[in-house]
Scaffold this active site. Sequence first.
Site, PDB file in Angstrom:
ATOM      1  N   TRP A  71       6.646   1.575  -1.801  1.00  0.00           N
ATOM      2  CA  TRP A  71       7.472   1.954  -2.942  1.00  0.00           C
ATOM      3  C   TRP A  71       7.255   1.030  -4.133  1.00  0.00           C
ATOM      4  CZ3 TRP A  71       9.261   6.577  -3.177  1.00  0.00           C
ATOM      5  CH2 TRP A  71       9.606   7.271  -2.021  1.00  0.00           C
TER       6      TRP A  71
ATOM      7  N   ASN B  45       4.218  -0.022  -5.045  1.00  0.00           N
ATOM      8  CA  ASN B  45       2.844   0.060  -5.529  1.00  0.00           C
ATOM      9  C   ASN B  45       2.336   1.472  -5.797  1.00  0.00           C
ATOM     10  OD1 ASN B  45       1.465  -2.840  -5.240  1.00  0.00           O
ATOM     11  ND2 ASN B  45       2.900  -2.582  -3.554  1.00  0.00           N
TER      12      ASN B  45
ATOM     13  N   ASN C  32       3.957   3.855  -7.590  1.00  0.00           N
ATOM     14  CA  ASN C  32       4.394   4.299  -8.914  1.00  0.00           C
ATOM     15  C   ASN C  32       4.734   3.050  -9.733  1.00  0.00           C
ATOM     16  OD1 ASN C  32       5.570   5.449 -11.165  1.00  0.00           O
ATOM     17  ND2 ASN C  32       6.727   6.976 -10.013  1.00  0.00           N
ATOM     18  N   ILE C  33       3.719   2.465 -10.362  1.00  0.00           N
ATOM     19  CA  ILE C  33       3.891   1.192 -11.064  1.00  0.00           C
ATOM     20  C   ILE C  33       4.808   1.311 -12.285  1.00  0.00           C
ATOM     21  CG2 ILE C  33       2.680  -0.633 -12.322  1.00  0.00           C
ATOM     22  CD1 ILE C  33       2.414  -0.761  -9.298  1.00  0.00           C
ATOM     23  N   PRO C  34       4.742   2.358 -13.114  1.00  0.00           N
ATOM     24  CA  PRO C  34       5.685   2.430 -14.243  1.00  0.00           C
ATOM     25  C   PRO C  34       7.139   2.371 -13.824  1.00  0.00           C
ATOM     26  CG  PRO C  34       3.878   3.969 -14.576  1.00  0.00           C
ATOM     27  CD  PRO C  34       3.720   3.424 -13.191  1.00  0.00           C
ATOM     28  N   VAL C  35       7.516   3.117 -12.784  1.00  0.00           N
ATOM     29  CA  VAL C  35       8.905   3.083 -12.315  1.00  0.00           C
ATOM     30  C   VAL C  35       9.221   1.735 -11.680  1.00  0.00           C
ATOM     31  CG1 VAL C  35      10.515   4.089 -10.651  1.00  0.00           C
ATOM     32  CG2 VAL C  35       9.048   5.575 -12.026  1.00  0.00           C
TER      33      VAL C  35
ATOM     34  N   HIS D 192      16.246  11.395  -7.442  1.00  0.00           N
ATOM     35  CA  HIS D 192      15.554  12.386  -6.616  1.00  0.00           C
ATOM     36  C   HIS D 192      16.452  13.606  -6.370  1.00  0.00           C
ATOM     37  CE1 HIS D 192      12.492   9.329  -5.775  1.00  0.00           C
ATOM     38  NE2 HIS D 192      11.775  10.274  -5.198  1.00  0.00           N
TER      39      HIS D 192
END
Length: 517
Positions: free
Chosen positions: A406, A408, A410-413, A447
């Site tokens: 989690w 790595n 989605n780096i922007p989030v 989500h």
Amino acid sequence: MSDKAEMRGPITRRRRTTISGGGGAVGVKQANGSKQEDAGEKPPQYPAKTKTDEVSRHASNGKVGREKGQLSDSPRKQRSVAEDINQRLSCHVLQESLLSSASGYSNYRGILNWCVVMLVLSNARLFLENIIKYGILVDPIQVVSLFLKDPYSWPAACLIIVSNVFILAALYTERRLAVGTISETTGLILHFFNLASLLIFPSASVLTVDSITPVGGVLSLGVYTVLFLKLYSYQDTNRWCREIRHAKAKRLTRSYSCPNVAQSNGSAVQSHVSYPGNLTHRDMYYFVFAPTLCYQLNFPRSPRIRKRFLIRRLFEMLFFMQLLVGLIQQWMVPTIQNSMKPFQEMDFSRMVERLLKLAVPNHLIWLIFFYWFFHSSMNFVAELLQFGDREFYRDWWNSETVTYFWSNWNIPVHKWCLRHFYKPMLKKGVNKFLAQTAVFLVSAFFHEYLVSVPLKMFRLWAFMGMMAQVPLAWFVGRFLNGNYGNAAVWISLIIGQPVAVLMYVHDYYVIHYGGAT
């Protein structure tokens, strides 16, 4: 001397042939130290010695040099002969099997190619079976109906256009705060209402407007969710700039702004922006369209737009979009439709079979979507805007813990959560585990928000699935390590997602079509 060396060669070889398996070391010793072993015996007199002395006395200087070269090469020939005999006598060395972990062998390229070939062949069989059973189900025209019920009514697009009101509201609020027209408390209240409206207004519109399709609702709510995170970072960063300015810390102000990147090929040099010079429409909309959720005054910029790179990314976007649509229509939709009857009858064995059958196309579609969105699309936008930071993902496929995945994939989030949520909680004295749980809680809310509102039903499957990651992360981190942890992460991805998909599709099917059947 050369004749003497030639005479010794056969004698030495004849002496070695008497070795009865005593090992290579004995052979080498006899080859190199025969004089020491035979010190007690009188050296044999070779008739060739006199001939050699006579030749050496009457030879020219060139021939003497050649004889000296042969003398120097004689020990080298003896060593090569000894090594050859040694290799004949011993053919085994101390070593591990290649597949043993102690061997240190890591080149499994052939096995990886084999896995790819097997994967292609197995999925080709499934694809052929699907074509024989259902025929060609791919219909590009049908995709339009997923976004629009009426071709003359575009409610989702209108909803996205209205989002400019909230963008401008955040910009003008920051301008008033920069000149001191309104107080910090008033600005905080205005930002709070603006951010709350970003979540409430689109969800209320999706729930009340019947002409918005579920896919159109997901698209519009996704845009508003991204804007919510961006504008939260925007007001947070500008508030930090005001605090620095009020403290008159010029050194911190200079170090806070990112250094500019010089342009090449004759283009203009990027200007260095300082607060409040960043509060412009150009700066705001650059941040809105940039592939990042975290705002800063000076973004790293690439020197130029690479046209070939841009065209490649555009081609990938178009190709993988068509591939995603085709796989969903041809493979995933029939599998989901055939799964409704076992779920209604609560046939457990058939439910598991349907779940495993759905897991393959669902996971393949998820992987293609990841590449399409995080690599092709975001790199296309970044190249178009000359946005320099292209780290949109890391090696999540090597994750040995759920937490690493989690952090790595989605780096922007991840950067947003770390900068604006997780670290501020730690600074306030919150326990590290509670802060991580809070991050999962916020992620679970979004989500569920992006699934339940467009479908107009609230079942909390996505929320519970995300919150289940907390005990799963603890279990994998505590009891599974290395390859076992990586396998656990992959299993949770392959099995967990289709479970949630089937739950929502089943409930949606029962609500909308249960009475008709």
